[in-house]
Motif scaffolding. Structure first.
Motif, PDB file in Angstrom:
ATOM      1  N   GLU A   1      46.593  33.171  26.980  1.00  0.00           N
ATOM      2  CA  GLU A   1      46.211  34.316  27.798  1.00  0.00           C
ATOM      3  C   GLU A   1      44.991  33.968  28.649  1.00  0.00           C
ATOM      4  O   GLU A   1      44.950  34.221  29.856  1.00  0.00           O
ATOM      5  CB  GLU A   1      45.880  35.477  26.855  1.00  0.00           C
ATOM      6  N   MET A   2      44.004  33.348  27.983  1.00  0.00           N
ATOM      7  CA  MET A   2      42.801  32.899  28.683  1.00  0.00           C
ATOM      8  C   MET A   2      43.163  31.832  29.716  1.00  0.00           C
ATOM      9  O   MET A   2      42.664  31.836  30.834  1.00  0.00           O
ATOM     10  CB  MET A   2      41.813  32.354  27.645  1.00  0.00           C
ATOM     11  N   THR A   3      44.066  30.928  29.333  1.00  0.00           N
ATOM     12  CA  THR A   3      44.497  29.868  30.236  1.00  0.00           C
ATOM     13  C   THR A   3      45.052  30.441  31.542  1.00  0.00           C
ATOM     14  O   THR A   3      44.695  29.995  32.624  1.00  0.00           O
ATOM     15  CB  THR A   3      45.573  28.991  29.547  1.00  0.00           C
ATOM     16  N   ARG A   4      45.898  31.459  31.424  1.00  0.00           N
ATOM     17  CA  ARG A   4      46.490  32.051  32.629  1.00  0.00           C
ATOM     18  C   ARG A   4      45.412  32.666  33.524  1.00  0.00           C
ATOM     19  O   ARG A   4      45.454  32.531  34.741  1.00  0.00           O
ATOM     20  CB  ARG A   4      47.532  33.108  32.236  1.00  0.00           C
ATOM     21  N   LYS A   5      44.432  33.313  32.903  1.00  0.00           N
ATOM     22  CA  LYS A   5      43.346  33.934  33.674  1.00  0.00           C
ATOM     23  C   LYS A   5      42.551  32.888  34.455  1.00  0.00           C
ATOM     24  O   LYS A   5      42.261  33.073  35.632  1.00  0.00           O
ATOM     25  CB  LYS A   5      42.387  34.648  32.708  1.00  0.00           C
ATOM     26  N   VAL A   6      42.179  31.806  33.771  1.00  0.00           N
ATOM     27  CA  VAL A   6      41.325  30.820  34.439  1.00  0.00           C
ATOM     28  C   VAL A   6      42.117  30.011  35.469  1.00  0.00           C
ATOM     29  O   VAL A   6      41.560  29.603  36.488  1.00  0.00           O
ATOM     30  CB  VAL A   6      40.595  29.893  33.446  1.00  0.00           C
TER      31      VAL A   6
ATOM     32  N   GLY B   1      37.874  23.700  30.755  1.00  0.00           N
ATOM     33  CA  GLY B   1      38.626  22.697  30.005  1.00  0.00           C
ATOM     34  C   GLY B   1      39.891  22.218  30.695  1.00  0.00           C
ATOM     35  O   GLY B   1      39.932  22.100  31.923  1.00  0.00           O
ATOM     36  N   HIS B   2      40.930  21.971  29.889  1.00  0.00           N
ATOM     37  CA  HIS B   2      42.143  21.376  30.461  1.00  0.00           C
ATOM     38  C   HIS B   2      42.894  22.314  31.384  1.00  0.00           C
ATOM     39  O   HIS B   2      43.557  21.862  32.314  1.00  0.00           O
ATOM     40  CB  HIS B   2      43.024  20.806  29.354  1.00  0.00           C
ATOM     41  N   ALA B   3      42.761  23.605  31.158  1.00  0.00           N
ATOM     42  CA  ALA B   3      43.415  24.551  32.066  1.00  0.00           C
ATOM     43  C   ALA B   3      42.820  24.402  33.468  1.00  0.00           C
ATOM     44  O   ALA B   3      43.534  24.412  34.475  1.00  0.00           O
ATOM     45  CB  ALA B   3      43.217  25.976  31.555  1.00  0.00           C
ATOM     46  N   GLY B   4      41.493  24.245  33.541  1.00  0.00           N
ATOM     47  CA  GLY B   4      40.819  24.060  34.827  1.00  0.00           C
ATOM     48  C   GLY B   4      41.235  22.764  35.495  1.00  0.00           C
ATOM     49  O   GLY B   4      41.553  22.725  36.690  1.00  0.00           O
ATOM     50  N   GLN B   5      41.267  21.703  34.690  1.00  0.00           N
ATOM     51  CA  GLN B   5      41.631  20.381  35.223  1.00  0.00           C
ATOM     52  C   GLN B   5      43.075  20.374  35.741  1.00  0.00           C
ATOM     53  O   GLN B   5      43.348  19.892  36.837  1.00  0.00           O
ATOM     54  CB  GLN B   5      41.386  19.323  34.143  1.00  0.00           C
ATOM     55  N   ASP B   6      43.995  20.935  34.976  1.00  0.00           N
ATOM     56  CA  ASP B   6      45.406  20.928  35.371  1.00  0.00           C
ATOM     57  C   ASP B   6      45.627  21.761  36.635  1.00  0.00           C
ATOM     58  O   ASP B   6      46.430  21.398  37.499  1.00  0.00           O
ATOM     59  CB  ASP B   6      46.292  21.452  34.235  1.00  0.00           C
ATOM     60  N   THR B   7      44.930  22.884  36.723  1.00  0.00           N
ATOM     61  CA  THR B   7      45.081  23.725  37.904  1.00  0.00           C
ATOM     62  C   THR B   7      44.527  23.031  39.151  1.00  0.00           C
ATOM     63  O   THR B   7      45.157  23.033  40.211  1.00  0.00           O
ATOM     64  CB  THR B   7      44.352  25.074  37.707  1.00  0.00           C
TER      65      THR B   7
ATOM     66  N   VAL C   1      40.749  29.469  39.326  1.00  0.00           N
ATOM     67  CA  VAL C   1      40.544  28.175  39.995  1.00  0.00           C
ATOM     68  C   VAL C   1      41.403  28.098  41.263  1.00  0.00           C
ATOM     69  O   VAL C   1      40.950  27.635  42.309  1.00  0.00           O
ATOM     70  CB  VAL C   1      40.853  26.996  39.024  1.00  0.00           C
ATOM     71  N   GLU C   2      42.619  28.582  41.165  1.00  0.00           N
ATOM     72  CA  GLU C   2      43.512  28.559  42.320  1.00  0.00           C
ATOM     73  C   GLU C   2      42.963  29.418  43.462  1.00  0.00           C
ATOM     74  O   GLU C   2      42.942  28.987  44.613  1.00  0.00           O
ATOM     75  CB  GLU C   2      44.870  29.110  41.872  1.00  0.00           C
ATOM     76  N   ASP C   3      42.486  30.607  43.130  1.00  0.00           N
ATOM     77  CA  ASP C   3      41.896  31.498  44.142  1.00  0.00           C
ATOM     78  C   ASP C   3      40.713  30.835  44.836  1.00  0.00           C
ATOM     79  O   ASP C   3      40.562  30.921  46.056  1.00  0.00           O
ATOM     80  CB  ASP C   3      41.388  32.806  43.501  1.00  0.00           C
ATOM     81  N   LEU C   4      39.857  30.192  44.033  1.00  0.00           N
ATOM     82  CA  LEU C   4      38.683  29.531  44.608  1.00  0.00           C
ATOM     83  C   LEU C   4      39.104  28.430  45.571  1.00  0.00           C
ATOM     84  O   LEU C   4      38.594  28.320  46.678  1.00  0.00           O
ATOM     85  CB  LEU C   4      37.794  28.938  43.495  1.00  0.00           C
ATOM     86  N   PHE C   5      40.084  27.639  45.136  1.00  0.00           N
ATOM     87  CA  PHE C   5      40.532  26.519  45.969  1.00  0.00           C
ATOM     88  C   PHE C   5      41.091  27.031  47.301  1.00  0.00           C
ATOM     89  O   PHE C   5      40.715  26.544  48.371  1.00  0.00           O
ATOM     90  CB  PHE C   5      41.592  25.692  45.223  1.00  0.00           C
ATOM     91  N   VAL C   6      41.956  28.015  47.223  1.00  0.00           N
ATOM     92  CA  VAL C   6      42.576  28.560  48.444  1.00  0.00           C
ATOM     93  C   VAL C   6      41.507  29.153  49.365  1.00  0.00           C
ATOM     94  O   VAL C   6      41.508  28.922  50.583  1.00  0.00           O
ATOM     95  CB  VAL C   6      43.635  29.635  48.077  1.00  0.00           C
ATOM     96  N   ALA C   7      40.559  29.870  48.780  1.00  0.00           N
ATOM     97  CA  ALA C   7      39.516  30.510  49.592  1.00  0.00           C
ATOM     98  C   ALA C   7      38.649  29.477  50.310  1.00  0.00           C
ATOM     99  O   ALA C   7      38.396  29.598  51.515  1.00  0.00           O
ATOM    100  CB  ALA C   7      38.645  31.405  48.705  1.00  0.00           C
TER     101      ALA C   7
END
Ligand code: MG
Length: 375
Positions: A311-316, A105-111, A320-326
Motif C-alpha cells: 500500500e505504501m509502495t503504491r503511494k510513493v 527504498g526500492h519502490a523509489g528506485q524502481d519508479t 516519485v512519478e508525479d515529481l518526475f513528470v512535473a
C-alpha cells in the motif's frame, strides 16, 4: 596494534590512485581519507531520512539507510580485520554503498528507473558512484570526492556493458569479466548479511513477521531452538535479539572461515591476482549460502511484498512519478543549481538532472516537494 596486511589485500602503494592527483595527507592513510570524505559528504547525511524498508514516519526504531550503512560497515570491518585485509577501505566502501539511493527504498528506485526508461535508466548502485565522482561539490580543485580507484571499484557492484564502456577505468572489469578486490567483495556480501538480519528484527517489530513463520527458516530456527532451550522464560523481544545476534555470528564466522579456505587454496599473491582469479574469493560455504538465500527469499515474500507494505509502495510510486513528470515539464520548479543545468539541455540530459535531483531527496523532502506541487 593491527597485524600487517596480507599481500593480496589492497595496499596503498599498489593503488591505481585518484582521478585528480593530490598530495598525501600527513596523518591519515588514503583509504582513511576516503572514509572521512564519505562521512563528511552531504549524501551521507541524507541517508538518515531515507527509507531502508520502513518509511521514516512509520516509527523511530526502524532502520534507516544510515543505520543500515553503519551496520554494513561494522560487519565489513570485522571481516576485513579477521582476514588481515584493508579495514579502512572495506569501511569506506560499506559506508558509501547506498549513497545514490533514492527516497522510499526500492519502490523509489524502481519508479525512477521506469521514469528514466527512455533516457538510460536509473540504478542506485551506479548513482552511488555518480555521487562520489560527480555530484558532491565540496572541493575547489575537482568535482566529487576524488576517491581512490579501489574505493570506487568497490562502490560499483554491478554494471551493464553499455554503462561500463562509458565509465572508463572502473567499468573495465565488467567488460573484461574480472573481480574487484577482496575488500569490495566483502562489502557486497555483508550488505546482504546486514539487511537479512536487521529486516527480521524490523519486520518482527512491525508485526509483519511472526515467530512461528520465522522458525521455519533453518538459519533462524536453529538459533531459536538453542536460545529457547537455554533461556525458556525469555520474553519475545529479547529472544529475537539473542537469535539475531547469534545468526549474524554464525553467518559471519562461516564467511570468514570459508574465505580463508578459498584464499589458502587459490593463494593469490596480489590484488591483481584476486582480480584475475576468475571467481569471487570471499564467500560463505555452500550450506550456509543456501540458508542465507532462503531467508532472503522469505523476506521478499513475507516482508517486502507484504500487503501493508504494498500500500505504501503504491503511494510513493505515484509521488516519485508525479515529481518526475512535473520537473520534466517545468525545470524551474527545481532549485537553481538543477534548473540551470537542465534548462537548455536536450531531453536525455534534462532527465538525468531531474533524476539526480529526485534521487538526492530524503523521504520527507520528497513528500514536502510533492505537496508543494499540488499547492
Ligand atoms: Mg545496502
Amino acid at each position: 596494534m593491527t597485524a600487517a596486511l596480507l599481500p593480496y589485500a589492497a595496499h596503498e602503494s599498489h593503488s591505481r590512485g585518484r582521478r585528480y592527483a593530490e598530495p598525501p595527507s600527513a596523518y591519515r592513510g588514503e583509504y582513511q581519507r576516503d572514509r572521512d570524505r564519505i562521512i563528511h559528504s552531504t549524501a551521507f547525511r541524507r541517508l538518515v531520512y531515507k527509507t531502508q524498508v520502513f518509511v521514516n514516519h512509520e516509527g523511530d526504531l526502524y532502520r534507516t539507510r544510515l543505520t543500515h550503512s553503519l551496520e554494513v560497515s561494522q560487519i565489513g570491518r570485522t571481516v576485513a580485520l579477521a582476514l588481515r585485509l584493508n579495514e579502512p577501505l572495506a569501511e569506506a566502501i560499506c559506508l558509501a554503498h547506498d549513497l545514490g539511493h533514492t527516497p522510499f527504498g526500492h519502490a523509489g528506485q524502481d519508479t525512477l528507473n521506469a521514469c528514466m526508461r527512455d533516457y538510460g535508466g536509473f540504478e542506485h548502485n551506479l548513482q552511488s558512484l555518480r555521487v562520489v565522482d560527480e555530484l558532491e561539490a565540496k572541493y575547489a580543485d575537482f568535482p566529487g570526492l576524488n576517491l581512490m580507484f579501489e574505493t570506487r571499484e568497490g562502490i560499483l557492484k554491478h554494471c551493464s556493458a553499455r554503462n561500463a564502456r562509458e565509465l572508463g577505468d572502473v567499468g573495465e572489469r565488467f567488460l573484461e569479466r574480472k573481480q574487484p578486490g577482496l575488500e569490495a567483495q566483502i562489502a557486497n556480501i555483508v550488505d546482504a548479511i546486514a539487511y537479512n538480519n536487521h529486516d527480521v528484527d524490523d519486520g518482527f517489530r512491525a508485526g509483519l513477521l511472526s515467530l512461528e513463520q520465522l522458525r521455519q527458516q533453518p538459519l533462524f530456527g536453529r538459533q531459536f531452538e538453542e536460545v529457547r532451550s537455554r533461556y525458556p522464560t525469555l520474553d519475545d523481544r529479547r529472544l529475537i535479539y539473542e537469535i539475531i545476534r547469534r545468526m549474524i555470528g554464525a553467518v559471519v564466522g562461516d564467511l570468514i572461515e570459508e574465505t580463508r579456505r578459498n584464499l589458502e587454496r587459490e593463494a593469490p599473491d596480489s590484488i591483481d591476482a584476486v582480480r584475475n582469479a576468475g571467481k569471487q574469493l570471499v564467500s560463505m560455504s555452500a550450506a550456509m549460502y543456501e540458508q542465507h538465500q532462503s531467508l532472503k527469499k522469505f523476506l521478499h515474500k513475507h516482508l517486502y511484498s507484504h500487503e501493508q507494505k504494498l500500500e505504501m509502495t503504491r503511494k510513493v510510486q505515484a509521488m516519485v512519478e508525479d515529481l518526475f513528470v512535473a520537473y520534466m515539464g517545468d525545470v524551474n520548479l527545481m532549485p537553481k543549481e538543477f534548473s540551470v543545468a537542465a534548462r537548455d539541455a536536450e531531453k536525455a540530459c534534462r532527465a538525468r538532472v531531474v533524476a539526480d535531483y529526485i534521487a538526492g531527496m530524503t523521504d520527507r523532502y520528497a513528500i514536502a516537494a510533492h505537496e508543494s506541487l499540488a499547492g
